[in-house]
Design a protein around this motif. Sequence first.
Motif, PDB file in Angstrom:
ATOM      1  N   UNK A   1      -4.241   7.775 -10.340  1.00  0.00           N
ATOM      2  CA  UNK A   1      -3.139   7.977 -11.285  1.00  0.00           C
ATOM      3  C   UNK A   1      -2.670   9.425 -11.369  1.00  0.00           C
ATOM      4  N   UNK A   2      -3.534  10.375 -11.030  1.00  0.00           N
ATOM      5  CA  UNK A   2      -3.200  11.780 -11.316  1.00  0.00           C
ATOM      6  C   UNK A   2      -2.238  12.424 -10.330  1.00  0.00           C
ATOM      7  N   UNK A   3      -2.031  11.818  -9.153  1.00  0.00           N
ATOM      8  CA  UNK A   3      -1.063  12.355  -8.198  1.00  0.00           C
ATOM      9  C   UNK A   3      -1.499  13.626  -7.496  1.00  0.00           C
ATOM     10  N   UNK A   4      -2.757  14.059  -7.678  1.00  0.00           N
ATOM     11  CA  UNK A   4      -3.243  15.290  -7.058  1.00  0.00           C
ATOM     12  C   UNK A   4      -4.100  15.036  -5.828  1.00  0.00           C
ATOM     13  N   UNK A   5      -4.085  13.825  -5.309  1.00  0.00           N
ATOM     14  CA  UNK A   5      -4.995  13.462  -4.222  1.00  0.00           C
ATOM     15  C   UNK A   5      -4.482  13.852  -2.861  1.00  0.00           C
ATOM     16  N   UNK A   6      -5.190  13.474  -1.838  1.00  0.00           N
ATOM     17  CA  UNK A   6      -6.395  12.678  -1.958  1.00  0.00           C
ATOM     18  C   UNK A   6      -7.598  13.510  -2.418  1.00  0.00           C
ATOM     19  N   UNK A   7      -8.401  12.904  -3.267  1.00  0.00           N
ATOM     20  CA  UNK A   7      -9.631  13.508  -3.761  1.00  0.00           C
ATOM     21  C   UNK A   7     -10.755  13.171  -2.789  1.00  0.00           C
ATOM     22  N   UNK A   8     -11.732  14.048  -2.679  1.00  0.00           N
ATOM     23  CA  UNK A   8     -12.924  13.799  -1.876  1.00  0.00           C
ATOM     24  C   UNK A   8     -14.117  14.037  -2.786  1.00  0.00           C
ATOM     25  N   UNK A   9     -14.904  12.979  -2.991  1.00  0.00           N
ATOM     26  CA  UNK A   9     -16.046  13.064  -3.908  1.00  0.00           C
ATOM     27  C   UNK A   9     -17.237  12.337  -3.295  1.00  0.00           C
ATOM     28  N   UNK A  10     -18.420  12.710  -3.773  1.00  0.00           N
ATOM     29  CA  UNK A  10     -19.624  11.982  -3.379  1.00  0.00           C
ATOM     30  C   UNK A  10     -20.428  11.658  -4.630  1.00  0.00           C
ATOM     31  N   UNK A  11     -21.273  10.651  -4.503  1.00  0.00           N
ATOM     32  CA  UNK A  11     -22.101  10.210  -5.623  1.00  0.00           C
ATOM     33  C   UNK A  11     -23.365   9.568  -5.080  1.00  0.00           C
ATOM     34  N   UNK A  12     -24.320   9.378  -5.967  1.00  0.00           N
ATOM     35  CA  UNK A  12     -25.602   8.780  -5.578  1.00  0.00           C
ATOM     36  C   UNK A  12     -25.681   7.292  -5.903  1.00  0.00           C
ATOM     37  N   UNK A  13     -24.549   6.692  -6.227  1.00  0.00           N
ATOM     38  CA  UNK A  13     -24.515   5.285  -6.607  1.00  0.00           C
ATOM     39  C   UNK A  13     -24.429   5.101  -8.110  1.00  0.00           C
ATOM     40  N   UNK A  14     -24.777   6.132  -8.862  1.00  0.00           N
ATOM     41  CA  UNK A  14     -24.735   6.068 -10.325  1.00  0.00           C
ATOM     42  C   UNK A  14     -23.934   7.205 -10.940  1.00  0.00           C
ATOM     43  N   UNK A  15     -24.095   8.410 -10.405  1.00  0.00           N
ATOM     44  CA  UNK A  15     -23.432   9.589 -10.977  1.00  0.00           C
ATOM     45  C   UNK A  15     -22.733  10.360  -9.868  1.00  0.00           C
TER      46      UNK A  15
ATOM     47  N   UNK B   1       0.847  -1.189   0.000  1.00  0.00           N
ATOM     48  CA  UNK B   1       0.000   0.000   0.000  1.00  0.00           C
ATOM     49  C   UNK B   1       0.882   1.238   0.000  1.00  0.00           C
ATOM     50  N   UNK B   2       0.658   2.129  -0.980  1.00  0.00           N
ATOM     51  CA  UNK B   2       1.442   3.362  -1.073  1.00  0.00           C
ATOM     52  C   UNK B   2       0.791   4.504  -0.305  1.00  0.00           C
ATOM     53  N   UNK B   3      -0.366   4.993  -0.798  1.00  0.00           N
ATOM     54  CA  UNK B   3      -0.980   6.144  -0.145  1.00  0.00           C
ATOM     55  C   UNK B   3      -2.469   6.234  -0.439  1.00  0.00           C
ATOM     56  N   UNK B   4      -3.165   6.965   0.428  1.00  0.00           N
ATOM     57  CA  UNK B   4      -4.580   7.257   0.237  1.00  0.00           C
ATOM     58  C   UNK B   4      -4.712   8.217  -0.941  1.00  0.00           C
ATOM     59  N   UNK B   5      -5.554   7.865  -1.915  1.00  0.00           N
ATOM     60  CA  UNK B   5      -5.739   8.740  -3.085  1.00  0.00           C
ATOM     61  C   UNK B   5      -7.136   9.333  -3.164  1.00  0.00           C
ATOM     62  N   UNK B   6      -8.070   8.821  -2.359  1.00  0.00           N
ATOM     63  CA  UNK B   6      -9.410   9.384  -2.407  1.00  0.00           C
ATOM     64  C   UNK B   6     -10.344   8.845  -1.351  1.00  0.00           C
ATOM     65  N   UNK B   7     -11.349   9.669  -1.040  1.00  0.00           N
ATOM     66  CA  UNK B   7     -12.440   9.316  -0.140  1.00  0.00           C
ATOM     67  C   UNK B   7     -13.717   9.563  -0.926  1.00  0.00           C
ATOM     68  N   UNK B   8     -14.563   8.527  -1.032  1.00  0.00           N
ATOM     69  CA  UNK B   8     -15.742   8.585  -1.886  1.00  0.00           C
ATOM     70  C   UNK B   8     -16.958   8.164  -1.065  1.00  0.00           C
ATOM     71  N   UNK B   9     -17.993   9.005  -1.061  1.00  0.00           N
ATOM     72  CA  UNK B   9     -19.195   8.693  -0.285  1.00  0.00           C
ATOM     73  C   UNK B   9     -20.369   8.434  -1.209  1.00  0.00           C
ATOM     74  N   UNK B  10     -20.984   7.275  -1.019  1.00  0.00           N
ATOM     75  CA  UNK B  10     -22.232   6.948  -1.691  1.00  0.00           C
ATOM     76  C   UNK B  10     -23.334   7.496  -0.792  1.00  0.00           C
ATOM     77  N   UNK B  11     -23.934   8.608  -1.202  1.00  0.00           N
ATOM     78  CA  UNK B  11     -24.919   9.277  -0.358  1.00  0.00           C
ATOM     79  C   UNK B  11     -26.223   8.492  -0.256  1.00  0.00           C
ATOM     80  N   UNK B  12     -26.516   7.644  -1.244  1.00  0.00           N
ATOM     81  CA  UNK B  12     -27.749   6.855  -1.218  1.00  0.00           C
ATOM     82  C   UNK B  12     -27.657   5.694  -0.237  1.00  0.00           C
ATOM     83  N   UNK B  13     -26.459   5.112  -0.098  1.00  0.00           N
ATOM     84  CA  UNK B  13     -26.303   3.915   0.740  1.00  0.00           C
ATOM     85  C   UNK B  13     -25.521   4.157   2.026  1.00  0.00           C
TER      86      UNK B  13
END
Length: 155
Positions: A136-150, A75-87
């Motif tokens: 891959x982009x090296x600009x993380x960690x990214x923080x994003x959320x989605x609804x399970x589809x978009x 394991x190298x590093x954390x690159x993102x945190x992603x939240x599924x807001x529906x689940x």
Amino acid sequence: MLLYMSTGSQQHKSTPLHSVSVAGAVVREDGRLLAIRRADNGTWELPGGVLELAESPEEGVAREVWEETGIRIEVDELTGVYKNTARGIVALVFRCKPSGGTERTSAESLAVDWLTPAEITERMSEVYAVRLLDALDGDGPHVRSHDGRRLNPAR
């Protein structure tokens, strides 16, 4: 999702319930990324799953990648945190390197393959492809959320 607890005639908001999962963006020296075709729904995703109570995120991602693919990782590093807001699922994605093992399927994976970034975009839904591309982009960690589809729009 908010749950309400009833005490007598009053209702009180309780702490929202969330699940934490971990996933590995495993990158080979040639730039290809490890992906699985899930047995339960046939979709292509990065290997991962629910983090167990007694393990660290790094231990969890190493366990999940091994269980689903037969590949050992560093394991190298954390690159993102992603939240599924529906689940109510929060996923921690780590960039990793393969360190051994041989690709194999499991009860959770119908196929295991090393994909190019273009193949990832073709085969995966937006909410999973972005996790690998962010790694891959090296600009993380990214923080994003989605609804399970978009993906939800950035704020």
